[in-house]
Every structure is written in C-alpha cells, then in structure tokens.
Motif scaffolding. Structure first.
Motif, PDB file in Angstrom:
ATOM      1  N   TYR A 265      61.711 -22.671  78.239  1.00  0.00           N
ATOM      2  CA  TYR A 265      60.866 -22.704  77.041  1.00  0.00           C
ATOM      3  C   TYR A 265      61.081 -24.044  76.353  1.00  0.00           C
ATOM      4  O   TYR A 265      62.222 -24.456  76.115  1.00  0.00           O
TER       5      TYR A 265
ATOM      6  N   CYS B 120      59.792 -26.383  72.975  1.00  0.00           N
ATOM      7  CA  CYS B 120      59.016 -26.357  71.731  1.00  0.00           C
ATOM      8  C   CYS B 120      57.877 -27.354  71.843  1.00  0.00           C
ATOM      9  O   CYS B 120      58.082 -28.517  72.179  1.00  0.00           O
TER      10      CYS B 120
ATOM     11  N   ASN C 275      54.935 -23.599  73.406  1.00  0.00           N
ATOM     12  CA  ASN C 275      54.081 -23.078  72.338  1.00  0.00           C
ATOM     13  C   ASN C 275      53.233 -24.184  71.704  1.00  0.00           C
ATOM     14  O   ASN C 275      53.556 -25.360  71.790  1.00  0.00           O
TER      15      ASN C 275
ATOM     16  N   CYS D 143      58.389 -19.063  67.777  1.00  0.00           N
ATOM     17  CA  CYS D 143      59.037 -19.374  69.056  1.00  0.00           C
ATOM     18  C   CYS D 143      59.859 -18.184  69.547  1.00  0.00           C
ATOM     19  O   CYS D 143      59.911 -17.914  70.752  1.00  0.00           O
TER      20      CYS D 143
ATOM     21  N   HIS E 242      65.381 -25.291  63.097  1.00  0.00           N
ATOM     22  CA  HIS E 242      64.465 -24.513  63.936  1.00  0.00           C
ATOM     23  C   HIS E 242      65.174 -23.683  65.009  1.00  0.00           C
ATOM     24  O   HIS E 242      64.997 -22.468  65.084  1.00  0.00           O
ATOM     25  N   HIS E 243      65.993 -24.340  65.843  1.00  0.00           N
ATOM     26  CA  HIS E 243      66.603 -23.582  66.948  1.00  0.00           C
ATOM     27  C   HIS E 243      67.703 -22.644  66.458  1.00  0.00           C
ATOM     28  O   HIS E 243      67.902 -21.565  67.018  1.00  0.00           O
TER      29      HIS E 243
ATOM     30  N   GLU F 263      65.831 -19.701  65.427  1.00  0.00           N
ATOM     31  CA  GLU F 263      65.329 -18.947  66.583  1.00  0.00           C
ATOM     32  C   GLU F 263      66.420 -18.045  67.158  1.00  0.00           C
ATOM     33  O   GLU F 263      66.183 -16.879  67.474  1.00  0.00           O
TER      34      GLU F 263
HETATM   35 ZN   LIG Z   1      60.111 -23.890  68.683  1.00  0.00          ZN
END
Ligand SMILES: [Zn+2]
Length: 499
Positions: free
Chosen positions: A26, A28, A66, A209, A234-235, A238
């Motif tokens: 995956y 981003c 995404n 995400c 962000h991560h 997540e």
């Molecule tokens: Zn992301």
C-alpha cells in the motif's frame, strides 16, 4: 536475500512476506488539490523501484494506492473555484495518471478514491466508537490516543507532554501538537456533507487509508510506503486506527523516502523553486532523464534537485546510449569470450546485490558503469566479438526493462536523425538481437559517406592534413568520427558543436 529498512524497528531487516511469493503493498497516493510536484514524484519513483525489484525477485505484487479527493486542501481548492469536489479534483487525477505513465511508473492494481469509500470509513469509525477508542464531541468523532498505548511507536514521538482530551480538527499538524485527531468532522459551512449512520459530516484524512487498505489488502499486509513527512501524524494515526479496530498488527514493513529539496532549499511556490514534471519537460529535458535523476539517490537520503544534477543524469543516460551504439559497431565474428561472460556475470551479481541491500541504487549503478568502463576498453582494443556485443547489449536492455526504465535506446531517435532504420526498429520493438545487428554505416547520409571515404583515401595516402580537415568538417556538421585500431572508421551523430 532482500533486506529493507523498516521505520518501525529503525533497522534493516530480512524481507519475508506473510504469504510466500506474494507481497501486499500500500502506498499513500496523491492528494488531488494540485499537480504533483517533483518531490511527490520522487516518492512514487522510489516505490516503483521497490515494486519492480520485488517483481524481479519473483514476488507477485498486489499494489493499492489511494487517491485523496476529500480533505482540507481539496475542499479549500474547490471552494476557491466555486466548483464541486469532483469537478475540482478530476483534472489533477488525470494529470497524475498521465505523468505517471510519462515517467514509466508501473500503475497500481487499484486506485481507490476516498469519496467512493465513505461507507467503509464510517464502518471503521463505528467499530472504534464501539470498542471505546473513539469519542464524540460537538458532532465530530475523535480518536483518543491515550487509549492506544502503542501510539508513537512508528514516529518515536515523545508523549510525555500529552494532555488527554486535547483535540485538533486539521488533517495535517506538527509533532509538537500531538493530540486526539478527527476521524469524522461535523458539518461545516462550505464543506461537503455525507448523511451516515454516525451522523452527518465528512471523514478526516487519516481514516481513508486505514479503511481502504484493509478493504483491499486485509487487516494485516506486508509493506506500506510514503514520504518521511507521512510518518507523523498520518502513518502513526493509520496504525492507531487500524490496530485498535482490527486487533491485529497493521503492517509488517514501513518504508519511507526522504525529502527532495531544490538547490538545497525546501520547495515552495513562494520561492519560485517549485517544479511540476511539465515545468521541467518544458525546459527541454526528457522524462527518462528526470526518472534517472530521481532514481539515482538512495531513497533514505535527501535528494537535492538542481539542473546541474539533471544534466549529470542526462550525461549518465547518454553514456549508456553511447555504449550501446558502440556495441552495434562491433563487427568481428566469433563466439562469446569467457572474459565478457565473466564481466557480465559480475555486473549482474553486483547490480542485484546492490538492490538487495535496501535498494542501494548507487551500488547497483556502480556495477553497471563499471561494466561499461571495462567493456569500452575491450571495444577500443577491438577485443570484442559480435556475440560479446550482443550479450552486453542484452544485459543492459534487460536491467533497463526490469528495473531502471530509462530506455537509453530511445535517445537514438533524436540523436541519429539520419538513422531511419534504427527509428524503425525501435518503433517496431524488434528483438535485442535485431537491434544489435543493425548496420549503422548503411544509414549514413551519402554525402557524409563520401567524405568518410575521401578521408580514408587521404589517410591511406598518408595525407594526414587533408584527413584532419575532413574530420573537422564533419564534426562541424555534427558527425564525430572514431578510428578503430583495425583501421575501420565508426561515426556518431553528436549534434553541432557548442558555439
Ligand atoms: Zn495514506
């Protein structure tokens, strides 16, 4: 064995996927509020190198990227233009796909869009509410980071100053302001609203995400990539959302690529050093030169983009092209010799061993250019057979096709305008063997050939003054002659000399 640096452990680890032979990846993707800049492309090209090398190593890669088409920035942009989100983001999504193809980046298997996965995000938020990791406040839903003790493990953030219950609504924020973050944002004037089970509103950025990766790759998958600026928040967010909701480890390997700066400075529109791909191509560069530059700095090092560096990338790519042209000029019949076979084997081992070592592209390219240097000496000494030349060409085109994708042979179209057969061959995608066997001399302009013949006669008559005059005349016309030791002459189109 492939080894990769995992941000989670801070170490280089052996890469072992969950399911043998398969990698779930995956990455981003773009926030489509503007055209991607070269810093974004650096990250996508690093991910392309990773993916291509995983394929080389025999893995079947399932790749999801995404498209963030709803967040603070896209909403702000759409409002400024007075259009809906869809109309605003569409041209940027199209430009992303075009530039990706131009840069020879393999497309992902899926490009899920945030606005098409609101239901999945709402489902995830509901689970977090049910399990007590999230709470409601004034119509919004927040993630309570105090309820998730592993928070901060990826970014190694200091949570000592954390005040429970401190909240923030912005999608992006600094480490200094670590706080509970919005999973769902209450309706606001000028923002799109979805009517859902958890109430009206719109999703925060981070939750997309988590929701889309688990939908397409499962609750635990192998590799998650992004830029270093994605690590926090962000991560980190997540991980908190996914692991709190699913109760299992989210991702095994986190890979992050470093920033790109321009002339040593952070890229900013206000500084006039902000470049999209089209800005650079408009200056006359080939997209494969841009790819080569973005590829050649190790992904965990800061990349300083300068036009000087881009010139060096061009020179490096041209060196590979010139080598292929030289190989085509090799005429001597004979079987492949052990010397060249050994050189190719060593270069192959060095190239792939470099990439096995956390994608050490410098080591890989050192093996390639080392081979070119040694083989060039053999060409100059007339010690290569046609079969040797073919083996060398096959090797270089193979690693280009599998990994580099800088397509050195395509430069021939521009550099050899007289060489119609070469252009034809490239356009028809004939085999490497055919490519090697093209007789370059048959494509010489008849006037040029006459001059070359005249010069050969002058040399035979030991009239070196006349021979030299002709050599200079041809150079002025952009034709560089090279005298081989066996007395034959090879030529290259080099373009007119600098004024
Ligand atoms: Zn992301």
């Amino acid at each position: 064995m492939l080894r990769l640096h995992n941000t989670l452990s801070g170490r280089i680890e052996d890469f072992v996927p969950i399911e043998p032979g398969r990698v779930k990846l995956y990455t981003c993707g773009p926030t489509v509020y503007d055209f991607p800049h070269i810093g974004n492309w650096r990250a996508y090209i690093f991910e392309d190198l990773l993916k291509r090398f995983l394929i080389v190593r025999g893995f079947k890669v399932e790749h999801v990227m995404n498209i963030t088409d709803v967040d603070d920035k896209t909403i702000r942009g759409a409002n400024a233009q007075g259009v809906g989100l869809d109309a605003y983001t569409r041209p940027f999504i199209e430009a992303f796909g075009r530039d990706r193809d131009t840069l020879n980046i393999l497309p992902a298997d899926r490009y899920p869009r945030a606005t098409e996965h609101i239901g999945e995000m709402v489902g995830l938020i509901k689970t977090l509410l049910d399990k007590g990791f999230a709470y409601r406040k004034d119509g919004s839903v927040y993630f309570a980071i105090a309820k998730f003790p592993a928070y901060g493990r990826l970014s190694k953030i200091n949570l000592e100053d954390l005040r429970p219950g401190r909240r923030g609504d912005a999608d992006e924020y600094e480490k200094e302001s670590v706080h509970d973050f919005a999973l769902w944002k209450a309706p606001k004037e000028g923002e799109p609203v979805w009517e859902t089970e958890i109430g009206p509103g719109r999703p925060g950025w981070h939750v997309e995400c988590s929701a889309m990766s688990s939908k397409y790759l499962g609750p635990t998958f192998d590799v998650h990539c992004g830029g270093v600026d994605n690590i926090f928040p962000h991560h980190e967010n997540e991980i908190a959302q996914s692991e709190a909701a699913n109760g299992v480890k989210f991702v095994n390997y986190w890979l992050h690529c470093h920033h790109l700066v321009v002339d040593g400075q952070k890229m900013a529109k206000s500084k006039g050093n902000f470049y999209t791909l089209s800005d650079i191509l408009a200056k006359g560069y080939d997209p494969r030169e841009v790819r080569f530059l973005l590829l050649t700095t190790h992904y965990r090092k800061m990349l300083n983009f300068t036009f000087e560096a881009l010139e060096q990338a061009r020179a490096g790519r041209n060196r590979i092209r010139d080598f292929l042209v030289d190989l085509r000029g090799v005429k001597r019949e004979g079987p492949p010799g052990p010397e060249v076979t050994g050189l190719i084997e060593a270069a192959r081992a060095g190239f792939f061993a470099g990439l096995d070592d956390d994608l050490n592209i410098s080591g890989a390219l050192a093996a390639l250019f080392g081979l070119i240097e040694k083989a060039n000496a053999l060409v100059a000494g007339c010690r290569l057979s046609r079969a040797d030349a073919e083996a060398l060409t096959s090797f270089i085109l193979e690693i280009d096709e599998k990994v580099l994708k800088i397509e050195p042979t395509t430069v021939l179209q521009k550099s050899d305008p007289n060489s119609k057969r070469i252009v034809k061959i490239i356009n028809e995608n004939v085999s490497v063997q055919e490519f090697v066997k093209v007789d370059i001399s048959s494509d010489v302009d008849p006037d040029v050939q006459k001059k070359i013949d005249e010069r050969q006669k002058a040399r035979a008559a030991k009239d070196f003054k006349r021979a030299d005059e002709i050599r200079k005349e041809l150079l002025a016309a952009g034709i560089l002659l090279e005298d081989a030791k066996d007395g034959s002459v090879r030529w290259k189109k080099v373009g007119p000399p600098a004024a």
